[in-house]
Write a protein that holds these residues in place. Structure first.
Motif, PDB file in Angstrom:
ATOM      1  N   LYS A 125       0.825  -1.210   0.000  1.00  0.00           N
ATOM      2  CA  LYS A 125       0.000   0.000   0.000  1.00  0.00           C
ATOM      3  C   LYS A 125       0.855   1.254   0.000  1.00  0.00           C
ATOM      4  O   LYS A 125       1.852   1.347   0.724  1.00  0.00           O
ATOM      5  CB  LYS A 125      -0.937   0.022   1.215  1.00  0.00           C
ATOM      6  CG  LYS A 125      -1.902   1.203   1.187  1.00  0.00           C
ATOM      7  CD  LYS A 125      -2.931   1.152   2.294  1.00  0.00           C
ATOM      8  CE  LYS A 125      -3.903   2.329   2.162  1.00  0.00           C
ATOM      9  NZ  LYS A 125      -4.911   2.347   3.250  1.00  0.00           N
ATOM     10  N   SER A 129      -0.934   7.961  -1.840  1.00  0.00           N
ATOM     11  CA  SER A 129      -1.931   7.976  -2.930  1.00  0.00           C
ATOM     12  C   SER A 129      -3.156   7.117  -2.608  1.00  0.00           C
ATOM     13  O   SER A 129      -4.109   7.090  -3.373  1.00  0.00           O
ATOM     14  CB  SER A 129      -1.293   7.456  -4.217  1.00  0.00           C
ATOM     15  OG  SER A 129      -0.863   6.109  -4.060  1.00  0.00           O
ATOM     16  N   ASN A 130      -3.120   6.423  -1.447  1.00  0.00           N
ATOM     17  CA  ASN A 130      -4.194   5.502  -1.060  1.00  0.00           C
ATOM     18  C   ASN A 130      -4.467   4.481  -2.161  1.00  0.00           C
ATOM     19  O   ASN A 130      -5.606   4.219  -2.538  1.00  0.00           O
ATOM     20  CB  ASN A 130      -5.483   6.258  -0.709  1.00  0.00           C
ATOM     21  CG  ASN A 130      -6.501   5.345  -0.030  1.00  0.00           C
ATOM     22  OD1 ASN A 130      -6.145   4.389   0.661  1.00  0.00           O
ATOM     23  ND2 ASN A 130      -7.775   5.624  -0.252  1.00  0.00           N
ATOM     24  N   THR A 131      -3.394   3.922  -2.694  1.00  0.00           N
ATOM     25  CA  THR A 131      -3.507   2.869  -3.702  1.00  0.00           C
ATOM     26  C   THR A 131      -2.679   1.666  -3.269  1.00  0.00           C
ATOM     27  O   THR A 131      -1.772   1.787  -2.448  1.00  0.00           O
ATOM     28  CB  THR A 131      -3.020   3.352  -5.084  1.00  0.00           C
ATOM     29  OG1 THR A 131      -1.662   3.796  -4.968  1.00  0.00           O
ATOM     30  CG2 THR A 131      -3.892   4.470  -5.615  1.00  0.00           C
ATOM     31  N   LYS A 133      -0.648  -1.943  -4.731  1.00  0.00           N
ATOM     32  CA  LYS A 133      -0.097  -2.694  -5.856  1.00  0.00           C
ATOM     33  C   LYS A 133      -0.015  -4.172  -5.485  1.00  0.00           C
ATOM     34  O   LYS A 133       0.260  -4.517  -4.343  1.00  0.00           O
ATOM     35  CB  LYS A 133       1.302  -2.181  -6.224  1.00  0.00           C
ATOM     36  CG  LYS A 133       1.305  -0.796  -6.840  1.00  0.00           C
ATOM     37  CD  LYS A 133       2.716  -0.378  -7.233  1.00  0.00           C
ATOM     38  CE  LYS A 133       2.721   0.997  -7.887  1.00  0.00           C
ATOM     39  NZ  LYS A 133       4.096   1.424  -8.257  1.00  0.00           N
ATOM     40  N   HIS A 171      -8.286  -2.799   0.072  1.00  0.00           N
ATOM     41  CA  HIS A 171      -8.600  -2.900  -1.361  1.00  0.00           C
ATOM     42  C   HIS A 171      -8.332  -4.292  -1.933  1.00  0.00           C
ATOM     43  O   HIS A 171      -8.157  -4.455  -3.136  1.00  0.00           O
ATOM     44  CB  HIS A 171      -7.816  -1.865  -2.185  1.00  0.00           C
ATOM     45  CG  HIS A 171      -8.015  -0.452  -1.751  1.00  0.00           C
ATOM     46  ND1 HIS A 171      -7.403   0.620  -2.376  1.00  0.00           N
ATOM     47  CD2 HIS A 171      -8.755   0.105  -0.756  1.00  0.00           C
ATOM     48  CE1 HIS A 171      -7.744   1.745  -1.779  1.00  0.00           C
ATOM     49  NE2 HIS A 171      -8.568   1.453  -0.788  1.00  0.00           N
ATOM     50  N   VAL A 175      -7.927  -5.185  -5.939  1.00  0.00           N
ATOM     51  CA  VAL A 175      -6.569  -5.261  -6.479  1.00  0.00           C
ATOM     52  C   VAL A 175      -6.258  -6.649  -7.029  1.00  0.00           C
ATOM     53  O   VAL A 175      -5.691  -6.791  -8.121  1.00  0.00           O
ATOM     54  CB  VAL A 175      -5.540  -4.874  -5.393  1.00  0.00           C
ATOM     55  CG1 VAL A 175      -4.123  -5.043  -5.912  1.00  0.00           C
ATOM     56  CG2 VAL A 175      -5.756  -3.451  -4.929  1.00  0.00           C
ATOM     57  N   LYS A 189     -10.291   3.295  -9.904  1.00  0.00           N
ATOM     58  CA  LYS A 189      -8.928   3.261  -9.367  1.00  0.00           C
ATOM     59  C   LYS A 189      -8.121   2.084  -9.895  1.00  0.00           C
ATOM     60  O   LYS A 189      -6.945   2.217 -10.223  1.00  0.00           O
ATOM     61  CB  LYS A 189      -8.996   3.215  -7.832  1.00  0.00           C
ATOM     62  CG  LYS A 189      -7.641   3.265  -7.159  1.00  0.00           C
ATOM     63  CD  LYS A 189      -7.770   3.419  -5.640  1.00  0.00           C
ATOM     64  CE  LYS A 189      -8.195   4.823  -5.274  1.00  0.00           C
ATOM     65  NZ  LYS A 189      -8.129   5.061  -3.806  1.00  0.00           N
ATOM     66  N   TYR A 190      -8.741   0.903  -9.994  1.00  0.00           N
ATOM     67  CA  TYR A 190      -7.999  -0.290 -10.395  1.00  0.00           C
ATOM     68  C   TYR A 190      -8.503  -0.917 -11.692  1.00  0.00           C
ATOM     69  O   TYR A 190      -7.921  -1.895 -12.161  1.00  0.00           O
ATOM     70  CB  TYR A 190      -8.050  -1.343  -9.279  1.00  0.00           C
ATOM     71  CG  TYR A 190      -7.460  -0.852  -7.983  1.00  0.00           C
ATOM     72  CD1 TYR A 190      -6.093  -0.650  -7.853  1.00  0.00           C
ATOM     73  CD2 TYR A 190      -8.270  -0.562  -6.895  1.00  0.00           C
ATOM     74  CE1 TYR A 190      -5.546  -0.177  -6.672  1.00  0.00           C
ATOM     75  CE2 TYR A 190      -7.732  -0.101  -5.703  1.00  0.00           C
ATOM     76  CZ  TYR A 190      -6.372   0.095  -5.597  1.00  0.00           C
ATOM     77  OH  TYR A 190      -5.833   0.562  -4.422  1.00  0.00           O
ATOM     78  N   ARG A 197     -14.694   8.842 -11.193  1.00  0.00           N
ATOM     79  CA  ARG A 197     -13.998   8.721  -9.910  1.00  0.00           C
ATOM     80  C   ARG A 197     -15.007   8.846  -8.763  1.00  0.00           C
ATOM     81  O   ARG A 197     -15.876   9.720  -8.771  1.00  0.00           O
ATOM     82  CB  ARG A 197     -12.948   9.828  -9.781  1.00  0.00           C
ATOM     83  CG  ARG A 197     -12.060   9.694  -8.555  1.00  0.00           C
ATOM     84  CD  ARG A 197     -11.074  10.845  -8.488  1.00  0.00           C
ATOM     85  NE  ARG A 197     -10.180  10.846  -9.624  1.00  0.00           N
ATOM     86  CZ  ARG A 197      -9.066  10.137  -9.711  1.00  0.00           C
ATOM     87  NH1 ARG A 197      -8.723   9.351  -8.713  1.00  0.00           N
ATOM     88  NH2 ARG A 197      -8.310  10.203 -10.781  1.00  0.00           N
TER      89      ARG A 197
END
Length: 236
Positions: A125, A129-131, A133, A171, A175, A189-190, A197
């Protein structure tokens, strides 16, 4: 082994369906688009809305205690458990750490998924960016993430899947399925960046199994299966 479904609402704005309530637990059906906990936006959130509900219903003076023991992403709907006492919060948090709470989700994804599967990825995480991978192999700072799924319905372009989370990472479902080539419908987002958005995504927590923090009874807490777009492209 009782089953619990919608029984009442919080009478707040937005209104939140209540699945179960006693002196220790408040179990809700979180609407999509509502925050689990307040953030910089100042938008309505589950924790404060439910505190307001308890304060009004039971005419409680001063601050109301309500423990947030787990979260659902803002665009995700479904079963969410809150603790009305610190003892309940502690015992539920222990169950989460020990992975004895079973969480089941329905998701609608792009593509035709396998009949069933069990996937392991390593998720990292980025808090800025609060994302998140996903990686196929171990990577420093990435956490092992597991889930199992079955395909409920499929057509030429989409599939409905039922997912059992073995781990609970931020997520995670979004993800892992995107990594395997099956992004969730509506997930800007993914998945497909053409989706707006902040739009609701096709992911719903439909069932939660846990041990009651004081009675030790096994509870099965359910939210109604999803309806409306995009789910209505399937019959079930």
């Amino acid at each position: 082994m009782p089953n619990f479904e919608i029984m009442d609402t919080t009478q707040t704005s937005p209104n939140i369906p209540i699945i179960y309530e006693d002196n220790h637990l408040l179990v809700i059906d979180k609407p999509a688009g509502v925050l689990s906990q307040e953030d910089h936006t100042g938008d309505p959130d589950v924790l404060n809305l439910c505190k307001a509900y308890i304060k009004k219903k039971y005419n409680k003076p001063g601050n109301v205690y309500l423990g947030l023991v787990h979260r659902l992403d803002r665009p995700v709907s479904g079963v969410m458990v809150l603790a009305k006492t610190s003892k309940a919060a502690s015992r539920l948090s222990y169950q989460i750490r020990k992975r004895t709470i079973n969480k089941t989700y329905w998701a609608l994804v792009e593509g035709q998924t396998p009949v069933f599967g069990e996937w392991v990825h390593f998720l990292e995480k980025d808090n800025r960016s609060n994302t998140v991978k996903a990686f196929k192999s171990q990577k420093r700072n990435a956490k092992e993430s597991r889930l199992k799924f079955i395909t409920v319905k499929t057509n030429d372009n989409f599939s409905i899947i039922e997912v059992d989370l073995i781990t609970g990472r931020p997520h995670q479902i979004r993800v892992q399925f995107a990594k395997e080539g099956f992004p969730l419908w509506g997930d800007h987002k993914y998945g497909n960046p053409q989706f707006a958005r902040g739009k609701d995504i096709a992911l719903r927590a439909v069932k939660l199994e846990l041990e009651h923090p004081t009675t030790k009874e096994l509870m099965i807490l359910k939210a109604p299966k999803p309806t409306g777009q995009p789910w209505s492209m399937f019959e079930y």
